[in-house]
Write a protein that holds these residues in place. Structure first.
Motif, PDB file in Angstrom:
ATOM      1  N   LEU A  27      -6.053  -8.871   1.927  1.00  0.00           N
ATOM      2  CA  LEU A  27      -4.671  -8.715   2.358  1.00  0.00           C
ATOM      3  C   LEU A  27      -3.937  -7.686   1.515  1.00  0.00           C
ATOM      4  N   LYS A  28      -3.322  -6.702   2.185  1.00  0.00           N
ATOM      5  CA  LYS A  28      -2.566  -5.661   1.497  1.00  0.00           C
ATOM      6  C   LYS A  28      -1.093  -6.049   1.396  1.00  0.00           C
ATOM      7  N   VAL A  29      -0.541  -5.977   0.184  1.00  0.00           N
ATOM      8  CA  VAL A  29       0.894  -6.181  -0.029  1.00  0.00           C
ATOM      9  C   VAL A  29       1.569  -4.830   0.185  1.00  0.00           C
ATOM     10  N   ASP A  30       2.359  -4.752   1.251  1.00  0.00           N
ATOM     11  CA  ASP A  30       3.017  -3.490   1.599  1.00  0.00           C
ATOM     12  C   ASP A  30       4.534  -3.636   1.666  1.00  0.00           C
ATOM     13  N   VAL A  31       5.045  -4.802   1.261  1.00  0.00           N
ATOM     14  CA  VAL A  31       6.482  -5.090   1.202  1.00  0.00           C
ATOM     15  C   VAL A  31       6.691  -6.067   0.045  1.00  0.00           C
ATOM     16  N   THR A  32       7.933  -6.298  -0.308  1.00  0.00           N
ATOM     17  CA  THR A  32       8.218  -7.395  -1.221  1.00  0.00           C
ATOM     18  C   THR A  32       8.248  -8.669  -0.399  1.00  0.00           C
ATOM     19  N   THR A  33       7.491  -9.669  -0.845  1.00  0.00           N
ATOM     20  CA  THR A  33       7.393 -10.909  -0.096  1.00  0.00           C
ATOM     21  C   THR A  33       8.690 -11.702  -0.186  1.00  0.00           C
ATOM     22  N   ASN A  34       8.849 -12.647   0.714  1.00  0.00           N
ATOM     23  CA  ASN A  34       9.914 -13.626   0.579  1.00  0.00           C
ATOM     24  C   ASN A  34       9.601 -14.474  -0.648  1.00  0.00           C
ATOM     25  N   LYS A  35      10.553 -15.294  -1.073  1.00  0.00           N
ATOM     26  CA  LYS A  35      10.386 -16.109  -2.281  1.00  0.00           C
ATOM     27  C   LYS A  35       9.569 -17.350  -1.944  1.00  0.00           C
ATOM     28  N   LEU A  36       8.259 -17.240  -2.146  1.00  0.00           N
ATOM     29  CA  LEU A  36       7.331 -18.310  -1.796  1.00  0.00           C
ATOM     30  C   LEU A  36       7.415 -19.454  -2.793  1.00  0.00           C
ATOM     31  N   LYS A  37       6.998 -20.637  -2.353  1.00  0.00           N
ATOM     32  CA  LYS A  37       6.910 -21.762  -3.283  1.00  0.00           C
ATOM     33  C   LYS A  37       5.618 -21.629  -4.077  1.00  0.00           C
ATOM     34  N   ASN A  38       4.492 -21.656  -3.396  1.00  0.00           N
ATOM     35  CA  ASN A  38       3.189 -21.530  -4.037  1.00  0.00           C
ATOM     36  C   ASN A  38       2.363 -20.496  -3.288  1.00  0.00           C
TER      37      ASN A  38
END
Length: 85
Positions: A27-38
């Motif tokens: 999986l490529k991170v191409d954005v800032t993610t939402n604020k995940l729990k875990n």
């Protein structure tokens, strides 16, 4: 990360969700993610090193014995800012 079609529920993970990256995923991170729990990484997560100021936001990040979080390689070094918060 930003392609909703890759996610099981066809939606990008939202704030306070638990997210698991399976063993067979890359999986490529191409954005800032939402604020995940875990965030549990059993597969491979890597940053798009052509982008800057992107990141993973999670209360907890667990990288299992099968998981990888790649922030660049010798052949393709990370040259931009990324964030883990």
């Amino acid at each position: 990360w930003s392609n909703a079609n890759i996610w099981p529920e066809k939606t990008i993970p939202l704030d306070n969700q638990d997210v698991e990256i399976p063993v067979n995923w890359r999986l490529k991170v191409d954005v800032t993610t939402n604020k995940l729990k875990n965030l549990i990484i059993r597969g491979e997560v890597y940053y798009d090193n052509t982008l800057s100021n992107i990141g993973i936001q999670a209360q907890n990040i667990l990288i299992t014995d099968t998981g990888k979080l790649l922030l660049g390689t010798a052949e393709s070094p990370l040259t931009n800012n990324v964030h883990l918060t």
